[in-house]
Design a protein around this motif. Structure first.
Motif, PDB file in Angstrom:
ATOM      1  N   HIS A 288      39.432  -6.849  13.439  1.00 21.30           N
ATOM      2  CA  HIS A 288      39.225  -6.879  11.997  1.00 21.30           C
ATOM      3  C   HIS A 288      40.531  -7.269  11.320  1.00 21.30           C
ATOM      4  N   LYS A 289      40.426  -8.008  10.233  1.00 22.35           N
ATOM      5  CA  LYS A 289      41.553  -8.228   9.331  1.00 22.35           C
ATOM      6  C   LYS A 289      41.286  -7.444   8.051  1.00 22.35           C
ATOM      7  N   VAL A 290      42.221  -6.585   7.667  1.00 19.19           N
ATOM      8  CA  VAL A 290      42.074  -5.759   6.474  1.00 19.19           C
ATOM      9  C   VAL A 290      43.284  -5.991   5.578  1.00 19.19           C
ATOM     10  N   VAL A 291      43.033  -6.478   4.370  1.00 23.84           N
ATOM     11  CA  VAL A 291      44.107  -6.720   3.403  1.00 23.84           C
ATOM     12  C   VAL A 291      44.042  -5.634   2.337  1.00 23.84           C
ATOM     13  N   ILE A 292      45.145  -4.896   2.176  1.00 23.90           N
ATOM     14  CA  ILE A 292      45.241  -3.848   1.159  1.00 23.90           C
ATOM     15  C   ILE A 292      46.189  -4.344   0.079  1.00 23.90           C
ATOM     16  N   PRO A 293      45.693  -4.639  -1.114  1.00 25.42           N
ATOM     17  CA  PRO A 293      46.560  -5.169  -2.170  1.00 25.42           C
ATOM     18  C   PRO A 293      47.765  -4.270  -2.421  1.00 25.42           C
ATOM     19  N   HIS A 301      40.512  -2.203  14.264  1.00 23.09           N
ATOM     20  CA  HIS A 301      39.057  -2.074  14.373  1.00 23.09           C
ATOM     21  C   HIS A 301      38.677  -0.663  13.956  1.00 23.09           C
ATOM     22  N   ASP A 302      37.427  -0.495  13.596  1.00 19.12           N
ATOM     23  CA  ASP A 302      36.892   0.853  13.412  1.00 19.12           C
ATOM     24  C   ASP A 302      35.747   1.043  14.393  1.00 19.12           C
ATOM     25  N   GLY A 303      35.235   2.262  14.460  1.00 16.14           N
ATOM     26  CA  GLY A 303      34.148   2.513  15.394  1.00 16.14           C
ATOM     27  C   GLY A 303      33.396   3.780  15.050  1.00 16.14           C
ATOM     28  N   THR A 304      32.096   3.757  15.284  1.00 15.42           N
ATOM     29  CA  THR A 304      31.282   4.952  15.144  1.00 15.42           C
ATOM     30  C   THR A 304      30.289   5.024  16.292  1.00 15.42           C
ATOM     31  N   VAL A 305      30.108   6.210  16.808  1.00 16.55           N
ATOM     32  CA  VAL A 305      28.975   6.524  17.683  1.00 16.55           C
ATOM     33  C   VAL A 305      28.395   7.820  17.126  1.00 16.55           C
ATOM     34  N   TRP A 306      27.413   8.367  17.779  1.00 15.15           N
ATOM     35  CA  TRP A 306      26.746   9.548  17.220  1.00 15.15           C
ATOM     36  C   TRP A 306      27.738  10.698  17.082  1.00 15.15           C
ATOM     37  N   GLY A 307      28.047  11.037  15.841  1.00  9.86           N
ATOM     38  CA  GLY A 307      28.909  12.167  15.542  1.00  9.86           C
ATOM     39  C   GLY A 307      30.393  11.893  15.502  1.00  9.86           C
ATOM     40  N   ALA A 308      30.825  10.701  15.856  1.00 11.56           N
ATOM     41  CA  ALA A 308      32.253  10.425  15.961  1.00 11.56           C
ATOM     42  C   ALA A 308      32.602   9.135  15.236  1.00 11.56           C
TER      43      ALA A 308
END
Length: 369
Positions: A288-293, A301-308
């Motif tokens: 991922h590319k994330v630009v914060i002004p 990267h981010d990630g989700t599975v059940w509960g996490a």
């Protein structure tokens, strides 16, 4: 971080690094039943952060000449993606989610169709699949059998776990071993990670938190899914790691310690991709590319599975790094229109991430007009 816990997350823990300094912190509990506290070094299911590891492994094989980014996937896996589709979809399209192949998850977990408030949506599939052993090919076939999400090579990609499972099969074909074994030896071990690996059963080895899934209010109170067979996601999202290891991994990757400079440049060529939650992200090859002004450009990267849930971002200059984990997911309940409502957790997490990533940077200017 305490505000995140007070807003409703049972436990949150993180590591922040900045110019040689390291901060580790935690707030809340790892177990709602016993009150056991969370600590910064807990192991955690890091979800789709796994995709960066898988992409790096593929790029290593590109460097060795065994894979070409713009080769049709049908050249390698004709039994899985035959005919015209296999000729149109390239390895690059699988990496940046422009293949048009839909996600298999709604078909492997049929009660999730129509989330968050469809007439038949429920958490039943999560319990049905807790100990189910899926094969990657079984899941790939579910995705390939579904209506295409877009044309191959469309200018806007559609995020899909099916793509990454196909990359796992590609790695197995060209390396002669399982994708998990190859990634372990050539990515995880090369990065010097001591607490990262693919699970071999439904339980996490080592100290970890329970992981609570709310499923947009369909599971109330949220249920613990820390014990779960992760074959439903494999090389797409099954890794277990620590926040320290994640910061170390992205530091090594972005400094050229996992893939070479040319491969890293390819990984950082982004396209717009529609994420599973409907938001638009800038996505490269597993990054991922994330630009914060007012703060900078970050990769990760981010990630989700059940509960996490997990997020790991590193600033482009390599100086500032954040990895943060929470042990609750899908806390937003739908409003009357069926859309997830914004929750105080969202605002608390946003504030924490801004402070952790940007420190003393001035806040972004308010929009005008």
């Amino acid at each position: 971080m305490d505000d995140v816990h007070r807003a409703g997350v049972p436990g949150v823990y993180a590591e922040v690094r900045d110019a040689g300094r390291t901060w580790r912190g935690a707030s809340g509990v790892a177990d709602l039943g016993t009150g056991r506290p969370v600590s910064p070094g807990l192991r955690h299911r890091v979800g789709s952060i796994t995709k960066t590891f898988t992409a790096a492994a593929v790029m290593q094989q590109v460097e060795q000449g065994r894979i070409r980014l713009d080769a049709p996937i049908g050249d390698h896996l004709p039994h899985l993606v035959p005919g015209e589709r296999g000729r149109k979809i390239t390895v690059r399209m699988l990496l940046n989610h422009t293949s048009g192949i839909p996600d298999y998850i709604p078909y492997a977990f049929p009660s999730l169709q129509g989330l968050p408030s469809g007439p038949d949506a429920s958490g039943r599939s999560l319990d049905d699949n807790r100990y189910r052993r899926f094969s990657p090919v079984e899941l790939i076939e579910l995705g390939l059998a579904a209506p295409p999400a877009a044309e191959p090579g469309a200018p806007v990609g559609v995020y899909s776990n099916t793509n990454t499972l196909l990359l796992g099969e590609l790695l197995a074909r060209v390396t002669g071993t399982t994708a998990e074994d190859y990634i372990t030896r050539n990515v995880i071990e090369r990065a010097g990670l001591r607490h990262t690996g693919f699970p071999t059963g439904p339980r996490i080895k080592g100290p970890h938190s329970r992981m609570y899934e709310g499923l947009y209010g369909l599971i109330d109170p949220p249920r613990d899914y820390s014990v779960y067979d992760m074959s439903w996601t494999g090389v797409g999202a099954a890794l277990v790691s620590t926040m320290e290891d994640l910061n170390r991994f992205y530091d090594r990757l972005l400094a050229g310690g996992i893939v070479n400079e040319s491969s890293l440049a390819e990984m950082q060529r982004t396209v717009p991709v529609r994420a599973l939650d409907g938001s638009m992200i800038e996505y490269g090859l597993g990054l991922h590319k994330v630009v914060i002004p007012g703060c900078g450009t970050f990769w990760g990267h981010d990630g989700t599975v059940w509960g996490a849930g997990t997020l790991s971002l590193t600033r482009a200059d390599g100086e500032r790094r954040l990895s943060v984990a929470v042990n609750l997911q899908r806390w937003n309940k739908p409003d009357a229109s069926g859309r997830p409502q914004r929750h105080p957790i969202d605002d608390a997490l946003l504030t924490f991430r801004r402070e952790a990533l940007c420190g003393d940077a001035p806040p972004a200017p308010a929009p005008t007009g």
